[in-house]
Design a protein around this motif. Sequence first.
Motif, PDB file in Angstrom:
ATOM      1  N   SER A 168      11.290   9.002 -11.046  1.00 10.82           N
ATOM      2  CA  SER A 168      11.968   8.665  -9.791  1.00 10.82           C
ATOM      3  C   SER A 168      13.407   9.178  -9.714  1.00 10.82           C
ATOM      4  O   SER A 168      13.816   9.735  -8.689  1.00 10.82           O
ATOM      5  CB  SER A 168      11.930   7.155  -9.554  1.00 10.82           C
ATOM      6  N   PRO A 169      14.211   9.012 -10.769  1.00 14.84           N
ATOM      7  CA  PRO A 169      15.594   9.505 -10.676  1.00 14.84           C
ATOM      8  C   PRO A 169      15.689  11.020 -10.510  1.00 14.84           C
ATOM      9  O   PRO A 169      16.709  11.523 -10.030  1.00 14.84           O
ATOM     10  CB  PRO A 169      16.211   9.064 -12.019  1.00 14.84           C
ATOM     11  N   ILE A 170      14.638  11.719 -10.880  1.00 20.65           N
ATOM     12  CA  ILE A 170      14.656  13.187 -10.822  1.00 20.65           C
ATOM     13  C   ILE A 170      14.322  13.691  -9.420  1.00 20.65           C
ATOM     14  O   ILE A 170      14.685  14.806  -9.047  1.00 20.65           O
ATOM     15  CB  ILE A 170      13.662  13.763 -11.858  1.00 20.65           C
ATOM     16  N   LEU A 171      13.644  12.876  -8.623  1.00 24.46           N
ATOM     17  CA  LEU A 171      13.132  13.340  -7.334  1.00 24.46           C
ATOM     18  C   LEU A 171      14.230  13.806  -6.378  1.00 24.46           C
ATOM     19  O   LEU A 171      13.987  14.667  -5.529  1.00 24.46           O
ATOM     20  CB  LEU A 171      12.319  12.227  -6.664  1.00 24.46           C
ATOM     21  N   ALA A 172      15.412  13.240  -6.504  1.00 21.66           N
ATOM     22  CA  ALA A 172      16.490  13.595  -5.578  1.00 21.66           C
ATOM     23  C   ALA A 172      17.320  14.778  -6.067  1.00 21.66           C
ATOM     24  O   ALA A 172      18.271  15.176  -5.400  1.00 21.66           O
ATOM     25  CB  ALA A 172      17.395  12.384  -5.354  1.00 21.66           C
ATOM     26  N   ASP A 173      16.953  15.352  -7.208  1.00 19.94           N
ATOM     27  CA  ASP A 173      17.712  16.455  -7.795  1.00 19.94           C
ATOM     28  C   ASP A 173      16.902  17.750  -7.678  1.00 19.94           C
ATOM     29  O   ASP A 173      15.884  17.917  -8.350  1.00 19.94           O
ATOM     30  CB  ASP A 173      18.023  16.150  -9.258  1.00 19.94           C
ATOM     31  N   ARG A 174      17.345  18.661  -6.833  1.00 28.51           N
ATOM     32  CA  ARG A 174      16.601  19.902  -6.594  1.00 28.51           C
ATOM     33  C   ARG A 174      16.361  20.687  -7.883  1.00 28.51           C
ATOM     34  O   ARG A 174      15.281  21.235  -8.099  1.00 28.51           O
ATOM     35  CB  ARG A 174      17.350  20.793  -5.611  1.00 28.51           C
ATOM     36  N   LYS A 175      17.385  20.780  -8.733  1.00 28.11           N
ATOM     37  CA  LYS A 175      17.275  21.609  -9.938  1.00 28.11           C
ATOM     38  C   LYS A 175      16.290  21.017 -10.929  1.00 28.11           C
ATOM     39  O   LYS A 175      15.446  21.708 -11.495  1.00 28.11           O
ATOM     40  CB  LYS A 175      18.650  21.777 -10.573  1.00 28.11           C
TER      41      LYS A 175
ATOM     42  N   ARG B 140      10.815   1.004   2.755  1.00 30.38           N
ATOM     43  CA  ARG B 140       9.702   1.964   2.693  1.00 30.38           C
ATOM     44  C   ARG B 140       9.260   2.329   4.107  1.00 30.38           C
ATOM     45  O   ARG B 140       9.344   1.496   5.014  1.00 30.38           O
ATOM     46  CB  ARG B 140       8.521   1.367   1.918  1.00 30.38           C
ATOM     47  N   PRO B 141       8.774   3.551   4.304  1.00 27.05           N
ATOM     48  CA  PRO B 141       8.327   3.934   5.650  1.00 27.05           C
ATOM     49  C   PRO B 141       7.027   3.231   6.020  1.00 27.05           C
ATOM     50  O   PRO B 141       6.268   2.797   5.150  1.00 27.05           O
ATOM     51  CB  PRO B 141       8.116   5.446   5.525  1.00 27.05           C
ATOM     52  N   SER B 142       6.771   3.122   7.293  1.00 22.85           N
ATOM     53  CA  SER B 142       5.461   2.654   7.749  1.00 22.85           C
ATOM     54  C   SER B 142       4.432   3.738   7.466  1.00 22.85           C
ATOM     55  O   SER B 142       4.779   4.905   7.228  1.00 22.85           O
ATOM     56  CB  SER B 142       5.500   2.356   9.245  1.00 22.85           C
ATOM     57  N   SER B 143       3.160   3.385   7.489  1.00 21.26           N
ATOM     58  CA  SER B 143       2.116   4.387   7.252  1.00 21.26           C
ATOM     59  C   SER B 143       2.132   5.436   8.353  1.00 21.26           C
ATOM     60  O   SER B 143       1.864   6.624   8.094  1.00 21.26           O
ATOM     61  CB  SER B 143       0.745   3.711   7.175  1.00 21.26           C
ATOM     62  N   GLU B 144       2.480   5.025   9.565  1.00 24.20           N
ATOM     63  CA  GLU B 144       2.534   5.981  10.676  1.00 24.20           C
ATOM     64  C   GLU B 144       3.646   6.998  10.464  1.00 24.20           C
ATOM     65  O   GLU B 144       3.461   8.211  10.646  1.00 24.20           O
ATOM     66  CB  GLU B 144       2.752   5.227  11.989  1.00 24.20           C
TER      67      GLU B 144
ATOM     68  N   ASP C  23       0.831  -1.211   0.000  1.00 21.41           N
ATOM     69  CA  ASP C  23       0.000   0.000   0.000  1.00 21.41           C
ATOM     70  C   ASP C  23       0.862   1.256   0.000  1.00 21.41           C
ATOM     71  O   ASP C  23       0.512   2.266  -0.627  1.00 21.41           O
ATOM     72  CB  ASP C  23      -0.911   0.014   1.229  1.00 21.41           C
ATOM     73  N   ILE C  24       1.985   1.215   0.709  1.00 13.85           N
ATOM     74  CA  ILE C  24       2.882   2.376   0.759  1.00 13.85           C
ATOM     75  C   ILE C  24       3.434   2.669  -0.632  1.00 13.85           C
ATOM     76  O   ILE C  24       3.571   3.830  -1.030  1.00 13.85           O
ATOM     77  CB  ILE C  24       4.030   2.146   1.764  1.00 13.85           C
ATOM     78  N   TYR C  25       3.748   1.608  -1.388  1.00  9.86           N
ATOM     79  CA  TYR C  25       4.230   1.825  -2.760  1.00  9.86           C
ATOM     80  C   TYR C  25       3.157   2.540  -3.590  1.00  9.86           C
ATOM     81  O   TYR C  25       3.441   3.525  -4.277  1.00  9.86           O
ATOM     82  CB  TYR C  25       4.601   0.493  -3.421  1.00  9.86           C
ATOM     83  N   GLY C  26       1.923   2.049  -3.534  1.00  8.26           N
ATOM     84  CA  GLY C  26       0.834   2.695  -4.270  1.00  8.26           C
ATOM     85  C   GLY C  26       0.666   4.151  -3.863  1.00  8.26           C
ATOM     86  O   GLY C  26       0.422   5.030  -4.694  1.00  8.26           O
ATOM     87  N   PHE C  27       0.818   4.407  -2.561  1.00  8.89           N
ATOM     88  CA  PHE C  27       0.710   5.781  -2.070  1.00  8.89           C
ATOM     89  C   PHE C  27       1.834   6.638  -2.650  1.00  8.89           C
ATOM     90  O   PHE C  27       1.630   7.801  -3.000  1.00  8.89           O
ATOM     91  CB  PHE C  27       0.765   5.794  -0.542  1.00  8.89           C
ATOM     92  N   GLY C  28       3.043   6.064  -2.763  1.00  6.53           N
ATOM     93  CA  GLY C  28       4.155   6.798  -3.358  1.00  6.53           C
ATOM     94  C   GLY C  28       3.867   7.189  -4.784  1.00  6.53           C
ATOM     95  O   GLY C  28       4.240   8.291  -5.237  1.00  6.53           O
ATOM     96  N   VAL C  29       3.192   6.307  -5.524  1.00  8.48           N
ATOM     97  CA  VAL C  29       2.814   6.638  -6.901  1.00  8.48           C
ATOM     98  C   VAL C  29       1.829   7.806  -6.909  1.00  8.48           C
ATOM     99  O   VAL C  29       1.941   8.733  -7.733  1.00  8.48           O
ATOM    100  CB  VAL C  29       2.216   5.404  -7.607  1.00  8.48           C
ATOM    101  N   VAL C  30       0.870   7.783  -5.990  1.00  6.46           N
ATOM    102  CA  VAL C  30      -0.087   8.889  -5.887  1.00  6.46           C
ATOM    103  C   VAL C  30       0.637  10.192  -5.550  1.00  6.46           C
ATOM    104  O   VAL C  30       0.314  11.258  -6.074  1.00  6.46           O
ATOM    105  CB  VAL C  30      -1.177   8.579  -4.837  1.00  6.46           C
ATOM    106  N   MET C  31       1.632  10.113  -4.666  1.00  2.00           N
ATOM    107  CA  MET C  31       2.423  11.306  -4.347  1.00  2.00           C
ATOM    108  C   MET C  31       3.080  11.873  -5.602  1.00  2.00           C
ATOM    109  O   MET C  31       3.137  13.099  -5.800  1.00  2.00           O
ATOM    110  CB  MET C  31       3.495  10.969  -3.309  1.00  2.00           C
ATOM    111  N   LEU C  32       3.575  10.984  -6.444  1.00  2.00           N
ATOM    112  CA  LEU C  32       4.225  11.409  -7.686  1.00  2.00           C
ATOM    113  C   LEU C  32       3.217  12.058  -8.635  1.00  2.00           C
ATOM    114  O   LEU C  32       3.493  13.100  -9.246  1.00  2.00           O
ATOM    115  CB  LEU C  32       4.891  10.199  -8.339  1.00  2.00           C
TER     116      LEU C  32
ATOM    117  N   LEU D  32      10.489  11.910   0.333  1.00  2.00           N
ATOM    118  CA  LEU D  32       9.560  10.977   0.982  1.00  2.00           C
ATOM    119  C   LEU D  32       8.897  10.067  -0.045  1.00  2.00           C
ATOM    120  O   LEU D  32       8.746   8.861   0.174  1.00  2.00           O
ATOM    121  CB  LEU D  32       8.507  11.766   1.760  1.00  2.00           C
ATOM    122  N   ALA D  33       8.489  10.635  -1.193  1.00  2.00           N
ATOM    123  CA  ALA D  33       7.896   9.822  -2.265  1.00  2.00           C
ATOM    124  C   ALA D  33       8.887   8.765  -2.738  1.00  2.00           C
ATOM    125  O   ALA D  33       8.518   7.603  -2.988  1.00  2.00           O
ATOM    126  CB  ALA D  33       7.477  10.723  -3.430  1.00  2.00           C
ATOM    127  N   LEU D  34      10.152   9.156  -2.845  1.00  2.00           N
ATOM    128  CA  LEU D  34      11.181   8.223  -3.304  1.00  2.00           C
ATOM    129  C   LEU D  34      11.334   7.057  -2.319  1.00  2.00           C
ATOM    130  O   LEU D  34      11.517   5.908  -2.726  1.00  2.00           O
ATOM    131  CB  LEU D  34      12.503   8.977  -3.448  1.00  2.00           C
TER     132      LEU D  34
END
Length: 710
Positions: free
Chosen positions: A648-655, A692-696, A614-623, A680-682
């Motif tokens: 995904s590779p772009i998420l860690a690059d601020r620019k 992956r983080p817990s839902s909490e 479920d956390i993976y699916g949530f990450g996709v929604v975040m994206l 967090l999405a990454l």
Amino acid sequence: MSSYTSSSCQLFDFLEIQLATENFNESLVVGRGGFGKVYAGTIFNGSNSITVAIKRLDYTSHQGATEFWAEVEMLTKLRHCNLVSLIGYCNHQKEMILVYEYMPNGTLSDHLHELGTSLSWLQRLKICIGAARGLQYLHTGTGIEFGVIHRDVKSSNILLHESWAAKISDFGLSKVAKISDFGLSKAGPTNQPSTGVSTAVKGTFGYLDPDYYATGMLTRKSDVYAFGVVLLEMLCRKRAVDKSLDQDQWNLARWAQESIKAGNLRRIIDLDIGGQIYPKCLKEFVRIAERCLHNNPQKRSTMAEVVVSLESVLALQEKINSSFQASGKTIFGRIVDRLYFPYNGEQLGRIVDRLYFPYNGEHTAHGNSKVATDIKGNNRRTNNSIEPDNTLGPEYNMYASRSLKVFQFSDLRRATNYFSQDSLFGKGNFGEVFLAWVDKNTFTPSRRGDGIAVAIRRRCSSSNHGHDQLLAEVGILGPLAHPNIITLLGYSSHEHEYLCVYEYMQNGSFDRFINRDAPDTIGPLTWQTRLNILIGVARGLTYLHSLKDQVIHRNVKSSSIFLDQDYNAKLGNFGLARSGPEIGKTHVTTRVAGTLGYIDPNSWDTGHFSVKSDIYGFGVVMLETLTGLPVIDGNRSHNQHNLVEWASPILADRKELREIMDPHLGENYPEEGVFMYAKLALKCLAINPKNRPSSEKLLRNLEHIYALNK
């Protein structure tokens, strides 16, 4: 004059403070405490005036510079919607002054014990939940390296906004401790022994943790104990310590717990709310308080568990209230109507005791009760409750919720005007969704605009999702009660027709607001609104994942998130949901199901589903939420077909991050908050579920990011 910004702590000149308070005019005093007096004042930001609360140290106070600087340092770092915000301070010669956001409704203590304010049961629950969320953030959500123990949780340190939202205040006694000192790991809270913080005993009598008082060891469970006392204050409307009462009632926590054990409920409940509380809600609320007050700190709940349990109580109470609304009577009033004898006050007390006690029901390993209980197939209740339905098979009756109604197919057909296209407002893999109106008391069909609106989902004849998914919706969703989980009102099974009836969500599904290129997209939504929606979904997932029998949704996606008229989010589409392994186990093995683009790659490869799926699916929604792009789009260039693989590779690059963000957001977002969001999405999209983080933890991080908007 010093400048003012809401995102930083300002140093005010003493002259500014004098002007703001009309030289400390006594008519502007709105409160007094151990620190000194609190004034309502006015400061200026350009041409705009801002009402603030100004707390001035009294020279005779036992508190002083240590508490003053502790509060400045603490609140400068902390940002959360359930913590009072420190705007600035003044340190001038012997003058030590703190400037806060102004809370028009003052303290919870004043309303309970001084003003006699009429606070409904629902209001009290919501205030408790707000305060609990603030404490949860302090304990585990402030950062990776440290947490905060408040050390003076009490009703007079819970302030109320004009909307009655609760905020924790007064951090002068707070202690910062490393996560390890909480008995926490980076993965989240545990109930393992904690080393705590050895410190001089400080706090307020009546709220002091007996273990802390005896040993001098301060832990987050000391705050949990004090919060348990606040819960009892809310229920009983009695002070934590009141020596005007008989001696056996001086200490609220001791007296209330003894009364509970003796079954004397009538001695506990505030008479103003006694008729408003559904028995199961009362039972669970008292259990929450008892777990907070456990003599052994290690056996007390965490604040995260308290939040989830209170949210469940609120959701069930709201569900029950809606079913009694039409009668114009309280829950208790309806029960009393059935009594055929006159009664006096003492008799009424005994009646209440028999109605509410002794406790029955299943108690979960994590301190959460299943608020909605199950019935067996041979039970039969009238009106809107379930009747045994053999058309779904005997396995259904093992799971059916008491609150569901079995609708007649003919009634639903009539309510939708024979499933006319005029009533159609949505389509999906399951079938079509129709808007209908039913009587709010009997649920019989009514004219458009009369009664309540409901959403009716009808299985299409070519769908393979009929019987099994209806069984999952009814069996798993039916018993659930949470403000961020869609409410299933009932169902109908007639020959090969399978229909589910839900609460109506005025703004439909989330995907309609975030797909920037779709012709029918509604919106756009602000950054703050998008975050608030995701926080709501994260709360729903935290609830599902913390149940004794965990629920794995298996279909978390933007079109499974529904929005009411105020854009509050509720997770729906439980047709693929499965009961997960008991907490401590890792996964369930089942056939791969879900929606392409959202399916956890690990589940795809192994058939193993867990809460981390479920956390993976949530990450996709975040994206999706960040970019405004659909997860799969064949119209994009080949290397961009799959949003996760491309972005995904772009998420860690601020620019580069700015290049993929939804242009509808403009510049209206905090840059640091967006970068934290992307990281967090990454983490949610990590290939290894263990990373992956817990839902909490996900919820805590989102709330922290949301607070950066202030």
